[in-house]
Scaffold this active site. Sequence first.
Site, PDB file in Angstrom:
ATOM      1  N   CYS A 191      -4.796  -3.132   0.801  1.00 60.59           N
ATOM      2  CA  CYS A 191      -4.859  -3.528  -0.600  1.00 60.59           C
ATOM      3  C   CYS A 191      -4.364  -2.463  -1.585  1.00 60.59           C
ATOM      4  O   CYS A 191      -3.646  -2.810  -2.533  1.00 60.59           O
ATOM      5  CB  CYS A 191      -6.266  -3.999  -0.958  1.00 60.59           C
ATOM      6  SG  CYS A 191      -7.609  -3.119  -0.161  1.00 60.59           S
ATOM      7  N   ARG A 220      -9.109   2.644  11.728  1.00 62.62           N
ATOM      8  CA  ARG A 220     -10.467   2.900  11.262  1.00 62.62           C
ATOM      9  C   ARG A 220     -11.213   3.699  12.316  1.00 62.62           C
ATOM     10  O   ARG A 220     -11.128   3.409  13.510  1.00 62.62           O
ATOM     11  CB  ARG A 220     -11.201   1.581  10.960  1.00 62.62           C
ATOM     12  CG  ARG A 220     -10.565   0.801   9.814  1.00 62.62           C
ATOM     13  CD  ARG A 220     -11.282  -0.487   9.491  1.00 62.62           C
ATOM     14  NE  ARG A 220     -10.560  -1.230   8.452  1.00 62.62           N
ATOM     15  CZ  ARG A 220     -10.889  -2.435   8.007  1.00 62.62           C
ATOM     16  NH1 ARG A 220     -11.960  -3.045   8.529  1.00 62.62           N
ATOM     17  NH2 ARG A 220     -10.184  -3.033   7.066  1.00 62.62           N
ATOM     18  N   GLN A 238      -3.807  -6.811  11.006  1.00 60.45           N
ATOM     19  CA  GLN A 238      -4.366  -7.988  10.341  1.00 60.45           C
ATOM     20  C   GLN A 238      -3.237  -8.853   9.800  1.00 60.45           C
ATOM     21  O   GLN A 238      -2.168  -8.344   9.464  1.00 60.45           O
ATOM     22  CB  GLN A 238      -5.263  -7.575   9.171  1.00 60.45           C
ATOM     23  CG  GLN A 238      -6.669  -7.165   9.561  1.00 60.45           C
ATOM     24  CD  GLN A 238      -7.536  -6.963   8.322  1.00 60.45           C
ATOM     25  OE1 GLN A 238      -7.054  -6.524   7.299  1.00 60.45           O
ATOM     26  NE2 GLN A 238      -8.812  -7.287   8.442  1.00 60.45           N
ATOM     27  N   ASP A 240      -2.813  -9.715   6.971  1.00 65.30           N
ATOM     28  CA  ASP A 240      -3.375  -9.331   5.681  1.00 65.30           C
ATOM     29  C   ASP A 240      -2.569  -9.939   4.537  1.00 65.30           C
ATOM     30  O   ASP A 240      -1.339  -9.925   4.568  1.00 65.30           O
ATOM     31  CB  ASP A 240      -3.365  -7.803   5.564  1.00 65.30           C
ATOM     32  CG  ASP A 240      -4.499  -7.290   4.713  1.00 65.30           C
ATOM     33  OD1 ASP A 240      -5.252  -8.122   4.191  1.00 65.30           O
ATOM     34  OD2 ASP A 240      -4.625  -6.062   4.570  1.00 65.30           O
ATOM     35  N   HIS A 242      -2.586 -10.540   0.019  1.00 65.26           N
ATOM     36  CA  HIS A 242      -3.212 -10.328  -1.287  1.00 65.26           C
ATOM     37  C   HIS A 242      -2.510 -11.184  -2.324  1.00 65.26           C
ATOM     38  O   HIS A 242      -1.280 -11.195  -2.407  1.00 65.26           O
ATOM     39  CB  HIS A 242      -3.148  -8.844  -1.680  1.00 65.26           C
ATOM     40  CG  HIS A 242      -3.979  -7.973  -0.795  1.00 65.26           C
ATOM     41  ND1 HIS A 242      -3.466  -7.351   0.327  1.00 65.26           N
ATOM     42  CD2 HIS A 242      -5.304  -7.664  -0.837  1.00 65.26           C
ATOM     43  CE1 HIS A 242      -4.437  -6.680   0.926  1.00 65.26           C
ATOM     44  NE2 HIS A 242      -5.553  -6.849   0.247  1.00 65.26           N
ATOM     45  N   LYS A 322     -17.271 -12.127  -1.163  1.00 61.44           N
ATOM     46  CA  LYS A 322     -16.278 -12.666  -0.241  1.00 61.44           C
ATOM     47  C   LYS A 322     -16.809 -13.897   0.477  1.00 61.44           C
ATOM     48  O   LYS A 322     -18.018 -14.131   0.558  1.00 61.44           O
ATOM     49  CB  LYS A 322     -15.872 -11.611   0.785  1.00 61.44           C
ATOM     50  CG  LYS A 322     -17.026 -11.074   1.619  1.00 61.44           C
ATOM     51  CD  LYS A 322     -16.559 -10.016   2.614  1.00 61.44           C
ATOM     52  CE  LYS A 322     -17.715  -9.484   3.448  1.00 61.44           C
ATOM     53  NZ  LYS A 322     -17.274  -8.564   4.508  1.00 61.44           N
ATOM     54  N   HIS A 369      -8.177 -11.025  -1.842  1.00 58.62           N
ATOM     55  CA  HIS A 369      -7.898 -10.516  -0.502  1.00 58.62           C
ATOM     56  C   HIS A 369      -8.063 -11.678   0.471  1.00 58.62           C
ATOM     57  O   HIS A 369      -9.054 -12.409   0.389  1.00 58.62           O
ATOM     58  CB  HIS A 369      -8.860  -9.398  -0.111  1.00 58.62           C
ATOM     59  CG  HIS A 369      -8.903  -8.262  -1.080  1.00 58.62           C
ATOM     60  ND1 HIS A 369      -8.334  -7.039  -0.832  1.00 58.62           N
ATOM     61  CD2 HIS A 369      -9.471  -8.173  -2.308  1.00 58.62           C
ATOM     62  CE1 HIS A 369      -8.552  -6.230  -1.867  1.00 58.62           C
ATOM     63  NE2 HIS A 369      -9.250  -6.892  -2.772  1.00 58.62           N
TER      64      HIS A 369
END
Length: 546
Positions: A191, A220, A238, A240, A242, A322, A369
């Site tokens: 992000c 991570r 991911q 991912d 946005h 979320k 997200h």
Amino acid sequence: MQAGIRLYKCENTVDVLESPLVQNMGQLGYEHGLKYGSCHYYVDRKRDNEKMTVETTTKDPIFNRIYGVSFSTKELRKNYVVYLASLAKINHRAISRTQDLFLVHKTSPGSPIFLPAGTRLFNRLVQLMRSKYEEYEFQEIITPLMFNKELWETSGHWENYKNDMYAVVDANPNDTAGPAVPEVGLKPMNCPSHCLVYKSAPKSANDLPLRYADFTALHRNEPSGTLVGLTRVRKFHQDDGHIFCSFDDIGKEISKQLQMIAEVYSILRFDNYSLSLSTRPEKHIGTSDTWDRAESLLKTALDTSGIAYDIKHGDGAFYGPKIDIDVRDAYGRRHQTATIQLDFQLPERFNLYYSNADGSAKSRPVIIHRAVLGSLERMMALLIEYYEGRWPFWISPRQAIVIPTIDDSTSVKDKGIILEYADTVKRLLSGGSNSVKYLDRLYPATNTGVNSNISSQPNQNNPDTTSIRMKNYSFHVDFEKNYHQPTYKIKNRAKELNYNYHITVGLDNAQNKTINVKNYIENKNLGTIQIKDLQQEFMNKMDHYK
């Protein structure tokens, strides 16, 4: 009716427990998998130069821990053992070893190495999401793996997520000639970098909603004791995304993302997933009014969708509430996969804005997200166990295998004919340019001046147009090179690897331009058919995710 509490007393011990205390092992019934542990729980403490030291002695009482599962009858215990054995067979690590999907090496714990078959599986998931990105108007971008500390301080991750990040160490710290090297961290999420992309050029209301997607690897620092196969890793990818939108577009965008998740999960055959709304955690950034506003918007979108959901109080991200989607694995455990998160904080921190259509004023965008599969590694683990290694054709890492039928009685000439034909079948079924390029092997050109029997375009004698359509597809078809082995051994190995289609070819097939086909996964014998018939079936299954 008022809720009560339950107290259990065993000798001098009284406690509030969900299950009873027992006085001896005989009261446990028929146990299975008991494990034992012990430690001293009384210690002598002594001060030495203002330092506290802890010492234990053999006189200290010992705390014994015994844990396992017990049953009231032998039959129940037997059924449980059988159940555990069945789960062990579909464990994604066990299936992966059989099907050569991935490995994890001690030199990089928590970072799976995908083998060729596993890479094909990974890429199929990426291709699925890319097809949805076109439909839902996402633009894919590629962002760096590491950023300076400054970015993470701006986003708030350095304060709230630093302990779960990896720092990049300067390989030459004694080099003082150049400028000082700032602290750098591997990105745990995308992000902040997407905010940089948004801010790289002025935006107006006409540009919104703006949707970015990113498959770049994330890192991570998960504790070593929590690492398990593909379900808990340190390096992962991911799907991912946005969405930068106006406040008025939030409801519509969230509804679109819920629809995308429903479509993808239908393709994956997930029919038992659950949604939850996670609210403000104790450790968070932003004002209470902003959080209340964000939580209300998500709740309204869920209520409008008509989908049942639970509320997880205090389980939101530190930057916003979320919606989480959980999928159960083969063991009945829940795994969070998809997520939709509303964020009013990052636009403030990165000073993001867009101008109104007439340029008269500036407004803050809202960030949504969004991930559908979540961690691709975790999703692969769930799918491996969900399908028990018996893959639907569209996602299968081994879609077909061509097996030449050759034995000791086959002449050298016939062997050459069979092998060449088997290779042609393999290439025609693989799709891409080969589906056209190798047609001339089946339908030789009438022009005798042509030196090669392989051309880039089909000749006029070729009556088949199916292979031309195959140029737009790609299938993984293997050619069995160990044809000297007994056919039953080859087929047993193909079953073990779960090839969807077993294709055998002999001299008769080569002479008649046919193939013998069995769909092993669906247990269907297609018999002797034309190559184009199987090509059409391949394309149909891929088009409809079968």
